[in-house]
Every structure is written in C-alpha cells, then in structure tokens.
Design a protein around this motif. Sequence first.
Motif, PDB file in Angstrom:
ATOM      1  N   LEU A  26       0.827  -1.197   0.000  1.00 15.74           N
ATOM      2  CA  LEU A  26       0.000   0.000   0.000  1.00 15.74           C
ATOM      3  C   LEU A  26       0.865   1.253   0.000  1.00 15.74           C
ATOM      4  CD1 LEU A  26      -2.824  -0.813   2.557  1.00 15.74           C
ATOM      5  CD2 LEU A  26      -3.061  -0.510   0.108  1.00 15.74           C
ATOM      6  N   HIS A  27       0.464   2.220  -0.805  1.00 13.50           N
ATOM      7  CA  HIS A  27       1.112   3.539  -0.809  1.00 13.50           C
ATOM      8  C   HIS A  27       0.027   4.582  -0.604  1.00 13.50           C
ATOM      9  CE1 HIS A  27       5.215   2.552  -1.998  1.00 13.50           C
ATOM     10  NE2 HIS A  27       4.692   1.638  -2.805  1.00 13.50           N
ATOM     11  N   TYR A  28       0.350   5.577   0.213  1.00  7.60           N
ATOM     12  CA  TYR A  28      -0.573   6.678   0.489  1.00  7.60           C
ATOM     13  C   TYR A  28       0.008   7.948  -0.112  1.00  7.60           C
ATOM     14  CZ  TYR A  28      -2.248   3.330   3.904  1.00  7.60           C
ATOM     15  OH  TYR A  28      -2.738   2.204   4.498  1.00  7.60           O
ATOM     16  N   TRP A  29      -0.878   8.827  -0.618  1.00  7.21           N
ATOM     17  CA  TRP A  29      -0.395  10.102  -1.122  1.00  7.21           C
ATOM     18  C   TRP A  29       0.220  10.862   0.039  1.00  7.21           C
ATOM     19  CZ3 TRP A  29       0.275  10.353  -6.026  1.00  7.21           C
ATOM     20  CH2 TRP A  29      -0.617   9.760  -6.912  1.00  7.21           C
ATOM     21  N   PRO A  30       1.395  11.477  -0.150  1.00  7.57           N
ATOM     22  CA  PRO A  30       2.040  12.212   0.948  1.00  7.57           C
ATOM     23  C   PRO A  30       1.209  13.423   1.377  1.00  7.57           C
ATOM     24  CG  PRO A  30       3.546  11.903  -0.904  1.00  7.57           C
ATOM     25  CD  PRO A  30       2.207  11.447  -1.344  1.00  7.57           C
ATOM     26  N   HIS A  31       1.543  13.966   2.538  1.00 11.25           N
ATOM     27  CA  HIS A  31       0.799  15.105   3.086  1.00 11.25           C
ATOM     28  C   HIS A  31       0.942  16.361   2.234  1.00 11.25           C
ATOM     29  CE1 HIS A  31      -0.463  13.046   6.663  1.00 11.25           C
ATOM     30  NE2 HIS A  31       0.766  12.620   6.859  1.00 11.25           N
ATOM     31  N   ILE A  32       1.955  16.417   1.391  1.00 16.11           N
ATOM     32  CA  ILE A  32       2.138  17.581   0.534  1.00 16.11           C
ATOM     33  C   ILE A  32       1.055  17.661  -0.549  1.00 16.11           C
ATOM     34  CG2 ILE A  32       3.703  16.475  -1.100  1.00 16.11           C
ATOM     35  CD1 ILE A  32       5.316  19.089  -1.124  1.00 16.11           C
TER      36      ILE A  32
ATOM     37  N   THR B  25      19.076  13.076   7.643  1.00 16.46           N
ATOM     38  CA  THR B  25      20.450  12.649   7.397  1.00 16.46           C
ATOM     39  C   THR B  25      21.104  13.391   6.243  1.00 16.46           C
ATOM     40  OG1 THR B  25      19.715  10.845   5.971  1.00 16.46           O
ATOM     41  CG2 THR B  25      19.988  10.354   8.317  1.00 16.46           C
ATOM     42  N   VAL B  26      20.338  14.126   5.448  1.00 11.19           N
ATOM     43  CA  VAL B  26      20.911  14.898   4.350  1.00 11.19           C
ATOM     44  C   VAL B  26      21.020  16.354   4.774  1.00 11.19           C
ATOM     45  CG1 VAL B  26      20.045  13.340   2.583  1.00 11.19           C
ATOM     46  CG2 VAL B  26      18.661  15.259   3.277  1.00 11.19           C
ATOM     47  N   ASP B  27      21.898  17.085   4.122  1.00  9.72           N
ATOM     48  CA  ASP B  27      22.072  18.480   4.521  1.00  9.72           C
ATOM     49  C   ASP B  27      20.889  19.335   4.052  1.00  9.72           C
ATOM     50  OD1 ASP B  27      22.551  18.671   1.849  1.00  9.72           O
ATOM     51  OD2 ASP B  27      24.515  19.597   1.986  1.00  9.72           O
ATOM     52  N   GLU B  28      20.862  20.547   4.549  1.00  6.41           N
ATOM     53  CA  GLU B  28      19.702  21.418   4.344  1.00  6.41           C
ATOM     54  C   GLU B  28      19.507  21.809   2.881  1.00  6.41           C
ATOM     55  OE1 GLU B  28      18.151  25.648   6.093  1.00  6.41           O
ATOM     56  OE2 GLU B  28      19.387  24.375   7.360  1.00  6.41           O
ATOM     57  N   ARG B  29      20.588  21.976   2.134  1.00  5.40           N
ATOM     58  CA  ARG B  29      20.454  22.327   0.709  1.00  5.40           C
ATOM     59  C   ARG B  29      19.767  21.217  -0.072  1.00  5.40           C
ATOM     60  NH1 ARG B  29      26.242  24.157  -1.216  1.00  5.40           N
ATOM     61  NH2 ARG B  29      25.995  22.029  -1.895  1.00  5.40           N
ATOM     62  N   GLU B  30      20.160  19.951   0.201  1.00  2.00           N
ATOM     63  CA  GLU B  30      19.527  18.824  -0.493  1.00  2.00           C
ATOM     64  C   GLU B  30      18.064  18.687  -0.099  1.00  2.00           C
ATOM     65  OE1 GLU B  30      21.597  15.079  -0.428  1.00  2.00           O
ATOM     66  OE2 GLU B  30      23.528  16.118  -0.305  1.00  2.00           O
ATOM     67  N   ARG B  31      17.753  18.935   1.179  1.00  2.00           N
ATOM     68  CA  ARG B  31      16.356  18.884   1.616  1.00  2.00           C
ATOM     69  C   ARG B  31      15.542  19.972   0.938  1.00  2.00           C
ATOM     70  NH1 ARG B  31      17.840  18.010   7.424  1.00  2.00           N
ATOM     71  NH2 ARG B  31      17.484  20.234   7.589  1.00  2.00           N
ATOM     72  N   GLY B  32      16.113  21.168   0.798  1.00  2.00           N
ATOM     73  CA  GLY B  32      15.407  22.260   0.114  1.00  2.00           C
ATOM     74  C   GLY B  32      15.165  21.945  -1.355  1.00  2.00           C
TER      75      GLY B  32
ATOM     76  N   PHE C  33       7.595  10.564  -4.677  1.00  2.00           N
ATOM     77  CA  PHE C  33       7.904   9.790  -3.475  1.00  2.00           C
ATOM     78  C   PHE C  33       9.365   9.899  -3.036  1.00  2.00           C
ATOM     79  CE2 PHE C  33       3.786   8.011  -4.452  1.00  2.00           C
ATOM     80  CZ  PHE C  33       3.230   7.893  -3.189  1.00  2.00           C
ATOM     81  N   PRO C  34      10.348   9.783  -3.934  1.00  2.00           N
ATOM     82  CA  PRO C  34      11.733   9.978  -3.465  1.00  2.00           C
ATOM     83  C   PRO C  34      11.993  11.404  -2.979  1.00  2.00           C
ATOM     84  CG  PRO C  34      11.719   8.852  -5.580  1.00  2.00           C
ATOM     85  CD  PRO C  34      10.324   9.305  -5.318  1.00  2.00           C
ATOM     86  N   ALA C  35      11.387  12.395  -3.638  1.00  2.00           N
ATOM     87  CA  ALA C  35      11.600  13.789  -3.216  1.00  2.00           C
ATOM     88  C   ALA C  35      11.020  14.033  -1.822  1.00  2.00           C
ATOM     89  CB  ALA C  35      10.972  14.740  -4.227  1.00  2.00           C
ATOM     90  N   VAL C  36       9.842  13.488  -1.546  1.00  2.00           N
ATOM     91  CA  VAL C  36       9.246  13.653  -0.216  1.00  2.00           C
ATOM     92  C   VAL C  36      10.104  12.947   0.836  1.00  2.00           C
ATOM     93  CG1 VAL C  36       7.247  13.014   1.184  1.00  2.00           C
ATOM     94  CG2 VAL C  36       6.917  14.035  -1.051  1.00  2.00           C
ATOM     95  N   ALA C  37      10.635  11.784   0.502  1.00  2.00           N
ATOM     96  CA  ALA C  37      11.469  11.046   1.455  1.00  2.00           C
ATOM     97  C   ALA C  37      12.750  11.823   1.781  1.00  2.00           C
ATOM     98  CB  ALA C  37      11.812   9.665   0.905  1.00  2.00           C
TER      99      ALA C  37
ATOM    100  N   GLU D 172      11.429  19.903  -5.588  1.00  2.00           N
ATOM    101  CA  GLU D 172      11.072  18.838  -6.529  1.00  2.00           C
ATOM    102  C   GLU D 172       9.714  18.232  -6.178  1.00  2.00           C
ATOM    103  OE1 GLU D 172      11.081  16.182  -9.609  1.00  2.00           O
ATOM    104  OE2 GLU D 172      12.431  17.865  -9.322  1.00  2.00           O
ATOM    105  N   ALA D 173       9.435  18.077  -4.885  1.00  2.00           N
ATOM    106  CA  ALA D 173       8.137  17.548  -4.465  1.00  2.00           C
ATOM    107  C   ALA D 173       7.012  18.512  -4.839  1.00  2.00           C
ATOM    108  CB  ALA D 173       8.137  17.275  -2.964  1.00  2.00           C
TER     109      ALA D 173
END
Length: 174
Positions: free
Chosen positions: A103-109, A145-152, A135-139, A157-158
Amino acid sequence: MTDDRFWPPEPAPVRDPNPEITVITGLEGALPRPAWRGQGREIVTLPPRCMYCEATTEDLVAVARTPVGDGRVHWTSHACTPCRIGAPLVPLAAHPSGSRGGLHYWPHIVPRELVVRLAELGDAPHLKAVSDRLFPAVAVAASRTVDERERGAAASEAEAAVAALWAAVPDHQP
C-alpha cells in the motif's frame, strides 16, 4: 506413572456443519480466482471487494498486490473511490517504480482536493512518472540525514511533482 508427552490432549477436530460447500474467503482479485464448491467441483468466481468497506461496486481500483506463498501468485487488494479518498491511497498502476506492490498513500504535501480528483480518475497509469519523482523527493525532504540544501532541493522537486499531478487532472484551471 503417566506419559506427559501428550499432555494436554489435542482438541478434537471440529466437524464441518455443511461438508458439501467449501467457502474460500480472501481470494478476491483483479482476475477471477476459482473457489471449489460441492462434489461436482464447479468453479465459482468471487467478485473483488473493497478492502476497507467490502463494497463490490464498479469503481474498484487495485491499490496493492502482495505475493502469496512462493511468489508466483499475488493477492490483489482493491479500494472504492470513497475509501481511496478517506485513506489517500495511490492506485497500483501509479505506484513508484521501486515499489513491491504494498500500500502507498499520497504524501501530506498532496492537498485533499487533489486527492479527491485523483481518486475520481481511477486507474491512472499516466501518474506513474509523477509518482516516481514525488515519493523519493518527499522522502529526502523529510530526512534528517541529508544536509539542508539537499532537503530544500527535494522539497522544491516535491512541489513541482504536485504541480504535475494538478496538470494531470482533467478540467483543472490553475
């Protein structure tokens, strides 16, 4: 002296009250699966049911496929439109490529009004490319564990993937 190897005794087998009919439950799926009945062994196909409300309506969409046994047979789970809205379920045809069928659920975004419109689409294989981005962008955006630039960048992308979902919905005015 008593022999304690067989203590407590095994319970007596329960007799089937109706041995002429064998009912196999849980075999609903996209393809008709046989259920054997009676001495003549005629095949009875069970209609697919919603895994949440057990409805057998026409708007059922496969939302998960779970391997059973040695993996050659799959158990397909279905959901109707109201249940796909209530628990924002992604149709099986739109699962990301790395999915194993759970099962996959649509993310909160993904906003609720978009979830409603996506549920009305039914099986939507054209959403697979968007979910491969979403899905990978939301994860990554939620990861610590990733730095803030990659999260941004992942959050951007999400948001772009959600915009692509809006574009995939027919009759949408931005």
